[in-house]
Design a protein around this motif. Structure first.
Motif, PDB file in Angstrom:
ATOM      1  N   LYS A 169       0.856  -1.188   0.000  1.00  0.00           N
ATOM      2  CA  LYS A 169       0.000   0.000   0.000  1.00  0.00           C
ATOM      3  C   LYS A 169       0.891   1.237   0.000  1.00  0.00           C
ATOM      4  CE  LYS A 169      -3.881  -2.280   0.441  1.00  0.00           C
ATOM      5  NZ  LYS A 169      -4.898  -2.306  -0.579  1.00  0.00           N
ATOM      6  N   GLY A 170       1.875   1.235  -0.896  1.00  0.00           N
ATOM      7  CA  GLY A 170       2.906   2.261  -0.895  1.00  0.00           C
ATOM      8  C   GLY A 170       2.471   3.634  -1.365  1.00  0.00           C
ATOM      9  N   MET A 171       1.381   3.729  -2.100  1.00  0.00           N
ATOM     10  CA  MET A 171       0.925   5.034  -2.581  1.00  0.00           C
ATOM     11  C   MET A 171      -0.116   5.603  -1.629  1.00  0.00           C
ATOM     12  SD  MET A 171      -0.683   6.258  -6.169  1.00  0.00           S
ATOM     13  CE  MET A 171       0.862   6.904  -6.737  1.00  0.00           C
ATOM     14  N   MET A 172       0.134   6.828  -1.164  1.00  0.00           N
ATOM     15  CA  MET A 172      -0.823   7.529  -0.313  1.00  0.00           C
ATOM     16  C   MET A 172      -1.316   8.765  -1.050  1.00  0.00           C
ATOM     17  SD  MET A 172      -0.369   9.350   3.433  1.00  0.00           S
ATOM     18  CE  MET A 172       0.544   7.986   4.100  1.00  0.00           C
ATOM     19  N   VAL A 173      -2.630   8.930  -1.065  1.00  0.00           N
ATOM     20  CA  VAL A 173      -3.252  10.064  -1.740  1.00  0.00           C
ATOM     21  C   VAL A 173      -4.202  10.743  -0.766  1.00  0.00           C
ATOM     22  CG1 VAL A 173      -4.633  10.805  -3.718  1.00  0.00           C
ATOM     23  CG2 VAL A 173      -3.138   8.790  -3.920  1.00  0.00           C
ATOM     24  N   VAL A 174      -4.091  12.058  -0.674  1.00  0.00           N
ATOM     25  CA  VAL A 174      -5.052  12.845   0.085  1.00  0.00           C
ATOM     26  C   VAL A 174      -6.017  13.427  -0.953  1.00  0.00           C
ATOM     27  CG1 VAL A 174      -5.406  14.824   1.599  1.00  0.00           C
ATOM     28  CG2 VAL A 174      -3.380  13.379   1.879  1.00  0.00           C
ATOM     29  N   CYS A 175      -7.270  13.097  -0.808  1.00  0.00           N
ATOM     30  CA  CYS A 175      -8.262  13.533  -1.788  1.00  0.00           C
ATOM     31  C   CYS A 175      -9.253  14.475  -1.107  1.00  0.00           C
ATOM     32  CB  CYS A 175      -8.985  12.315  -2.369  1.00  0.00           C
ATOM     33  SG  CYS A 175     -10.079  12.718  -3.732  1.00  0.00           S
ATOM     34  N   MET A 176      -9.368  15.661  -1.663  1.00  0.00           N
ATOM     35  CA  MET A 176     -10.310  16.662  -1.162  1.00  0.00           C
ATOM     36  C   MET A 176     -11.557  16.587  -2.034  1.00  0.00           C
ATOM     37  SD  MET A 176      -8.107  17.852   0.978  1.00  0.00           S
ATOM     38  CE  MET A 176      -8.405  19.479   1.561  1.00  0.00           C
TER      39      MET A 176
ATOM     40  N   VAL B  68       1.117  11.977  -2.017  1.00  0.00           N
ATOM     41  CA  VAL B  68       2.154  12.101  -0.992  1.00  0.00           C
ATOM     42  C   VAL B  68       3.451  11.488  -1.520  1.00  0.00           C
ATOM     43  CG1 VAL B  68       2.826  11.476   1.366  1.00  0.00           C
ATOM     44  CG2 VAL B  68       0.426  12.054   0.844  1.00  0.00           C
ATOM     45  N   MET B  69       4.485  12.301  -1.564  1.00  0.00           N
ATOM     46  CA  MET B  69       5.780  11.840  -2.081  1.00  0.00           C
ATOM     47  C   MET B  69       6.600  11.131  -1.002  1.00  0.00           C
ATOM     48  SD  MET B  69       6.551  15.119  -4.577  1.00  0.00           S
ATOM     49  CE  MET B  69       8.211  15.198  -4.083  1.00  0.00           C
ATOM     50  N   ASN B  70       6.500  11.622   0.248  1.00  0.00           N
ATOM     51  CA  ASN B  70       7.279  11.036   1.332  1.00  0.00           C
ATOM     52  C   ASN B  70       6.600  11.370   2.650  1.00  0.00           C
ATOM     53  OD1 ASN B  70       9.335   9.751   2.698  1.00  0.00           O
ATOM     54  ND2 ASN B  70      10.751  11.486   2.575  1.00  0.00           N
TER      55      ASN B  70
ATOM     56  N   GLY C  18     -13.870  24.967   4.661  1.00  0.00           N
ATOM     57  CA  GLY C  18     -13.081  25.617   3.620  1.00  0.00           C
ATOM     58  C   GLY C  18     -13.668  25.365   2.250  1.00  0.00           C
ATOM     59  N   ASP C  19     -12.814  25.334   1.227  1.00  0.00           N
ATOM     60  CA  ASP C  19     -13.269  25.158  -0.149  1.00  0.00           C
ATOM     61  C   ASP C  19     -13.794  23.757  -0.424  1.00  0.00           C
ATOM     62  OD1 ASP C  19     -12.501  27.768  -0.671  1.00  0.00           O
ATOM     63  OD2 ASP C  19     -10.534  27.193  -1.445  1.00  0.00           O
ATOM     64  N   PHE C  20     -13.388  22.790   0.398  1.00  0.00           N
ATOM     65  CA  PHE C  20     -13.832  21.409   0.226  1.00  0.00           C
ATOM     66  C   PHE C  20     -14.591  20.962   1.468  1.00  0.00           C
ATOM     67  CE2 PHE C  20     -10.379  21.915  -2.739  1.00  0.00           C
ATOM     68  CZ  PHE C  20     -10.831  21.247  -3.863  1.00  0.00           C
ATOM     69  N   ASP C  21     -15.417  19.948   1.292  1.00  0.00           N
ATOM     70  CA  ASP C  21     -16.260  19.457   2.383  1.00  0.00           C
ATOM     71  C   ASP C  21     -15.654  18.261   3.111  1.00  0.00           C
ATOM     72  OD1 ASP C  21     -18.417  21.305   1.729  1.00  0.00           O
ATOM     73  OD2 ASP C  21     -18.743  20.032  -0.033  1.00  0.00           O
ATOM     74  N   PHE C  22     -14.890  17.443   2.382  1.00  0.00           N
ATOM     75  CA  PHE C  22     -14.344  16.217   2.947  1.00  0.00           C
ATOM     76  C   PHE C  22     -12.905  16.021   2.522  1.00  0.00           C
ATOM     77  CE2 PHE C  22     -18.897  15.567   2.713  1.00  0.00           C
ATOM     78  CZ  PHE C  22     -19.176  15.091   3.984  1.00  0.00           C
ATOM     79  N   MET C  23     -12.158  15.333   3.380  1.00  0.00           N
ATOM     80  CA  MET C  23     -10.784  14.962   3.071  1.00  0.00           C
ATOM     81  C   MET C  23     -10.640  13.470   3.332  1.00  0.00           C
ATOM     82  SD  MET C  23      -7.211  16.482   4.590  1.00  0.00           S
ATOM     83  CE  MET C  23      -7.212  15.606   6.138  1.00  0.00           C
ATOM     84  N   LEU C  24     -10.111  12.762   2.346  1.00  0.00           N
ATOM     85  CA  LEU C  24      -9.923  11.320   2.438  1.00  0.00           C
ATOM     86  C   LEU C  24      -8.447  10.995   2.333  1.00  0.00           C
ATOM     87  CD1 LEU C  24     -12.827  11.847   1.234  1.00  0.00           C
ATOM     88  CD2 LEU C  24     -12.576   9.696   0.054  1.00  0.00           C
ATOM     89  N   LYS C  25      -7.994  10.070   3.146  1.00  0.00           N
ATOM     90  CA  LYS C  25      -6.642   9.525   3.001  1.00  0.00           C
ATOM     91  C   LYS C  25      -6.832   8.145   2.388  1.00  0.00           C
ATOM     92  CE  LYS C  25      -2.791   7.933   5.832  1.00  0.00           C
ATOM     93  NZ  LYS C  25      -2.258   7.951   7.209  1.00  0.00           N
ATOM     94  N   ILE C  26      -6.257   7.965   1.216  1.00  0.00           N
ATOM     95  CA  ILE C  26      -6.456   6.751   0.429  1.00  0.00           C
ATOM     96  C   ILE C  26      -5.110   6.055   0.254  1.00  0.00           C
ATOM     97  CG2 ILE C  26      -7.189   5.868  -1.831  1.00  0.00           C
ATOM     98  CD1 ILE C  26      -8.857   8.580  -2.004  1.00  0.00           C
ATOM     99  N   LEU C  27      -5.105   4.731   0.446  1.00  0.00           N
ATOM    100  CA  LEU C  27      -3.900   3.942   0.210  1.00  0.00           C
ATOM    101  C   LEU C  27      -4.138   3.003  -0.958  1.00  0.00           C
ATOM    102  CD1 LEU C  27      -2.816   2.963   3.836  1.00  0.00           C
ATOM    103  CD2 LEU C  27      -2.075   4.916   2.459  1.00  0.00           C
TER     104      LEU C  27
END
Length: 156
Positions: free
Chosen positions: A68-75, A145-147, A107-116
C-alpha cells in the motif's frame, strides 16, 4: 454534543503514553514503570477502556511492506449541501476499504480522504470505478504524498 470531561491524573497519562508506544506491554510491565501495583494499574486501564478514552488496540503496519505504498489525500466538495446528499456520501465512502481516514472539513472542500493504494494504476482504477461513481461529488482534488515525514498515532 460535547465530549465528557475526564479527570485524568498523571498516572493515567503515564499509562496512556506507555500504551501508545507499545500496546503489548503487560499490566505488570506498566505498573512497574509507573510505580503502582498491578491491580490498580489494571483497574485504571479497564476504566479508560470502558469510558472510551482507550478506543482500541491495534498494530501499526509499514504500508509499503503490505503493498500500500501510494498515499493520496483527496479533497472533495459536494455538489449540493444538504443532509441527504452528505449522509449518502458519508455512508458510501465509509464502506471503501481503500479509504483509511475520512474527515468532514471546512473551507473550499467538504471532505478529506486519506487513500492507500499499491500504485498509480490501482489508485486510478479506484478513483474511476469507485470514488467518482458516488453521487453528490461536485469537485475533487487529489494530492499525491511523495514522502511521509512524520506519522504518529500518539496524541499525548
Amino acid at each position: 454534543m460535547q465530549p465528557e470531561n475526564y479527570n485524568l491524573d498523571e498516572k493515567d497519562l503515564s499509562i496512556l503514553r506507555l500504551l501508545q508506544k507499545d500496546a503489548k506491554l503487560s499490566v505488570r510491565d506498566i505498573s512497574t514503570r509507573i510505580n503502582l501495583s498491578p491491580t490498580p494499574t489494571h483497574e485504571r486501564i479497564k476504566r479508560m477502556e470502558k469510558s472510551g478514552i482507550i478506543k482500541e488496540y491495534t498494530a501499526v503496519l509499514d504500508r509499503k511492506k503490505v503493498n500500500k505504498g501510494m498515499m493520496v489525500v483527496c479533497m472533495i466538495a459536494l455538489n449540493a449541501h444538504n443532509k441527504k446528499t452528505a449522509a449518502k456520501f458519508i455512508e458510501q465512502v465509509s464502506k471503501l476499504k481503500e479509504v483509511v481516514e475520512f474527515y468532514n472539513i471546512s473551507g473550499d472542500f467538504d471532505f478529506m480522504l486519506k487513500i492507500l493504494a499499491p500504485n498509480m494504476d490501482e489508485f486510478h482504477e479506484f478513483f474511476v470505478n469507485k470514488l467518482s461513481e458516488i453521487e453528490g461529488i461536485g469537485q475533487t482534488k487529489s494530492i499525491f504524498v511523495m514522502n511521509s515525514i512524520k506519522e504518529s498515532s500518539q496524541i499525548i
